[in-house]
Design an enzyme around this catalytic site. Sequence first.
Site, PDB file in Angstrom:
ATOM      1  CG  HIS A  44      -1.854   1.143   1.298  1.00 42.22           C
ATOM      2  ND1 HIS A  44      -2.972   1.240   0.496  1.00 42.22           N
ATOM      3  CD2 HIS A  44      -1.866   2.261   2.070  1.00 42.22           C
ATOM      4  CE1 HIS A  44      -3.623   2.353   0.765  1.00 42.22           C
ATOM      5  NE2 HIS A  44      -2.979   2.998   1.714  1.00 42.22           N
ATOM      6  CE1 TYR A 104       0.751   3.324  -5.431  1.00 43.06           C
ATOM      7  CE2 TYR A 104       2.004   4.265  -3.618  1.00 43.06           C
ATOM      8  CZ  TYR A 104       0.843   4.201  -4.358  1.00 43.06           C
ATOM      9  OH  TYR A 104      -0.221   5.000  -4.036  1.00 43.06           O
ATOM     10  CE  LYS A 122      -2.563  10.481  -4.222  1.00 40.96           C
ATOM     11  NZ  LYS A 122      -1.635  10.483  -3.068  1.00 40.96           N
ATOM     12  CB  SER A 153      -8.578   2.611  -3.214  1.00 42.94           C
ATOM     13  OG  SER A 153      -7.316   2.224  -2.684  1.00 42.94           O
ATOM     14  CG  HIS A 154     -10.230   4.099   2.906  1.00 43.98           C
ATOM     15  ND1 HIS A 154     -10.821   4.251   4.130  1.00 43.98           N
ATOM     16  CD2 HIS A 154      -8.893   4.137   3.145  1.00 43.98           C
ATOM     17  CE1 HIS A 154      -9.904   4.395   5.072  1.00 43.98           C
ATOM     18  NE2 HIS A 154      -8.729   4.334   4.490  1.00 43.98           N
ATOM     19  CG  HIS A 169      -8.842  -4.479   1.552  1.00 40.97           C
ATOM     20  ND1 HIS A 169      -7.641  -5.150   1.646  1.00 40.97           N
ATOM     21  CD2 HIS A 169      -9.358  -4.815   0.347  1.00 40.97           C
ATOM     22  CE1 HIS A 169      -7.435  -5.866   0.541  1.00 40.97           C
ATOM     23  NE2 HIS A 169      -8.477  -5.660  -0.256  1.00 40.97           N
ATOM     24  CG  ASP A 172      -3.788  12.741   0.214  1.00 40.02           C
ATOM     25  OD1 ASP A 172      -2.966  12.768   1.146  1.00 40.02           O
ATOM     26  OD2 ASP A 172      -4.211  11.677  -0.278  1.00 40.02           O
ATOM     27  CD  GLN A 210      -7.753   4.284   9.016  1.00 35.89           C
ATOM     28  OE1 GLN A 210      -8.707   3.660   8.586  1.00 35.89           O
ATOM     29  NE2 GLN A 210      -6.696   4.570   8.282  1.00 35.89           N
ATOM     30  N   GLY A 232      -2.049   9.418  -8.235  1.00 32.78           N
ATOM     31  CA  GLY A 232      -3.107   8.444  -8.049  1.00 32.78           C
ATOM     32  C   GLY A 232      -2.769   7.429  -6.989  1.00 32.78           C
TER      33      GLY A 232
END
Length: 798
Positions: free
Chosen positions: A51, A54, A93, A96-97, A99, A119, A252, A551
Site C-alpha cells: 500500500h 508500490y 487526486k 481507494s479505501h 478493504h 491530501d 480508523q 493516483g
Amino acid sequence: MATTSIEIKVTPDIAAEHGVTREEYARIQQILGRDPNITELGIFSVMWSEHCSYKSSKVHLKRLPTRGKVVVQGPGENAGVVDIGDGLVAAFKIESHNHPSYVEPFQGATTGVGGILRDIFTMGARPIAVLDSLRFGEITASKRTSEEDAAKNRRILDGVIRGIGSYGNCFGVPTVGGEVGFEPCYSQNPLVNALALGIAKKEEIFLAKAKGIGNPVIYVGAKTGRDGIHGASLLASAEFTEESKQKRPNVQVGDPFMEKLLLEACLEAMQTGAVVAIQDMGAAGLTCSTMEMASRGGTGIEIDLVKVPQRETGMTPYEIMLSESQERMLLVAEKGREHQVLSVFKKWGLDAVVVGQVTGGGIARVNNNGRVAAEIPAHPLAEEGPVYRRPMAAPAPRIETEKDWFAFAPEGSDLTANFMKLLASPAIASKRWITEQYDTSVRTNTLAGPGASDAAVVRIKDPKTGVVKRALALSTDGNGRWCQLNPRVGAMHAVAEAARNVACTGARPIAATNCLNFGSPEKPEVMWQFSETIDGLAEACTVLGTPITGGNVSFYNETLGKSIYPTPVIGVLGILDDASRVLKIAFRNEGDLIVLLDGDTPSSRHSERNEESAFLVAEAAREFSTSEYSKTIAAILAGKAPAIDLGAEKRLQDCLVALAAEGAVQSAHDISDGGLAVTLAESCFASGVAGLQTGSYPAEAHSAHLGATISFPDDSGPAEHALFNERGARAVVSVTPSKLAAVLHTARQYNVAARELGRVTRDGSFRIEHKGRAVINSPIEILRDAWAHSLERTLTAK
C-alpha cells in the site's frame, strides 16, 4: 544499538507476521547493520507494504505519461497540481479505501473521504469538490448472487453511501459527481474510490520536504489512539479471508468536524509564511509523515514520543508510530517562528506541539522516555525498499462460438418492455437515492451536479475580484467488465469516456488521476492485467492530452482467492473558459433537432464492412454481448470489449468543446452505458423545470418532461444494435433549427460525422422508429418512473 521499552526479540517468523518476507528482513538487517527491534520492524513493515511502497507496481507506473505544459506537480507528492491560469492551480487526486469499507462500510468510507481531503489541503489548496467511484456486488438476487449475498451487498452500499455523505456534508465540501457499478465479483470486496479537487494560488503550493537543520517539527490535530494500527500493511496489503471481519480495530474512525478545524488552521498557518513543509498523517500515520518528509528533503529528523498528544494511556512506541488515527498533520516550521504556527492552532482549539526537529545526516530517530525507540536511515527506508518484477502470464483464452453471443431479435420486434427493464437495472437506473444523501451545492460553486451534466462542473472565482469567468469539469469512469476481457482496451475506454464526459460539458480535458484496483500481485495473470492496463492508460492519455498527475494502486482486492475484475478508475479534469457556456444533458426546447455526433467517421474506420452478415457475426454480435443491454436482457457473459479509435475520440472531444464555445448547441450527452436509447431517454428525463434551473435531478412535482421522436435509416443494422450498442466516440446534441447549419459546419471541420435523428417533442411520448417501424413507443413518464425509482425501491424494500 537502538532499544525500546517493549523488549521483544525480532525473528524472521515475527517479521513474517508483519508481512515482511525473509529476503526483505535480510535487507532490513543490511540497512541497519543489525537486527531491528520491534518498533523498527513495525516501521519497516508499513513503509515497505504494498500500500505504501508500490513495490509491485513501480516498474510499470514509470511508463505512464506524467508531464505536460500545465503540470506543476506530478506523482510523488500528496496530490497532483496543474496550472489553470490567472495565477491559480488545481490540486486533485483519487485514492481507494476498499478493504476498510468492507470491514466497516460507514467508517471505511468516511475516512476515505477524510484522507483524500487532507491530501488536497496539505498542498495548500482549499478543497472545493469531491467525487466518488463505487463498485458493489449485485443488490438483487440472480443466478450468480443469492438473496443472502444481495442483502449483504445492499447493507454495504447503504453504509458506504451514508459514510461518504456524512463526512462530506459535515466537513462542508460538495460531493458533486461520480459513478456506481454492480458486478458479482465485488460482492465481498467493494471498491470505494474518492477523488478531491482543490484550488490554490500558484505561488502558495506546499510540499512535504523537510528542510532547514534545527527547524522544529510540529504535531497538529487530533490526539493519537490505537485505531488503524497496521491498516496499511495488513488490511490494505493482503487479501480478505474468513478472519477479515475481526480486523475492525484496523479501521480508523473519522471526525469531519475536527478535519474542518484542521483545514482552516492549516491554511491560516500557511499564510503566516512560517510553515516550511507539511505532510498528512494518512496510511502508516506518524511513521509515514516523518520518514517521507525527511527522505524527500534529504535530511534527518528526530522526534520525542512523550510529547505526542495521546488519547489512550500506556501506548507503546510501536503503537504510537503505527497508529492511523485520523485528522492529524505534521509540520516543519521556520526556527524562531514556531510560536506563530502554534498560536494559529490554539486559536482553532487544536493540539499543536513541537515534538522534534529537522537534523542532518539522514537519520530518523525516535526517542521515548529518554531512550531511543528507533533509529533508521530515512532515505533507504522510504525510497530503497523492495521493488519486484512479478511474473506475468496472460490467462488462458476463452473459447467462444456464435452460440455464446447475443442473438438479435427479429426485425420489427417491439423493444419497449426490454427498454424499460434496462432503464430499471441498477447500472442504468437513476442514482438519485444515492446522490440526494450528499450536499452537492455547499459553497455555492456547483454549476452542474449529479445527473445534470456528463461531468461535474464547479466555477472558479477570480481571487482578486471574485468574478466568475471560468469553470472546472471533473469526471470519474471505469469499466471493469471490459478490462476483464481486454485490460489494455478496457483501460483506453475508461480514459476516453472520462475525457468525453468532460468535453460534453464544453470543457477541454487537460489532466488525469487514476486509482488502479486489482487482485493479488503475486498472481501472474493479475500482473499481466496490470501491465496491459498501464499500457492502455499510457496510450490513451498521450493521444487525448491528459497526463497522469498522481493516483493510487490498490492490490489484493480479492476474497478467498477470487479476484475482482481489473478496475482502473480514471478521473479527468477539464477547463471551461467561459462558465456561462456549460452544457448539460437536458433537452431544452420543443422542436429542437436531435443530432448524433460520431467521431468514427466512415473514412476513419479501421476496416470496410462490405459483408454486413459477416460484420454482424464477427463484430456486432460479439461486441454487443458485452453491453449492459445484453447483460440485463439475456444474462450474456461472453464477447469482447468494443474496439476503440483514440483518434476518433479526440476529434469528437475537440468538436464538442468548439460547439460549446460557439454557443451552437443546447445540450450534449455522451453515448456510453445502455447505448443511444438510454442517452436519449436521460436527456428527456433531465428536462424538467427544476433540473434546468438548479442543475440537479428534477423534483417529483415537475412532470413536464420533454419527449423525443427518433427515426433510424435502413442502413443502421439490427434495431437492438443500433439502439443499445456502447461503441465510443459518440454523443448526442440538441440544436435549434436555426443553428443546424453551423453545427454541421463545425462537425465537418473536425472530421466528425453528424446525423439528424429526430426532434424534441412536448406531446409526452418517447418514440423510436427503426426502418419505418416503431420499436420503442411509450409515454415518457412511464419510462421515467421505471428509471427514477427502481434503485430506491430495491434499497429501501423491507
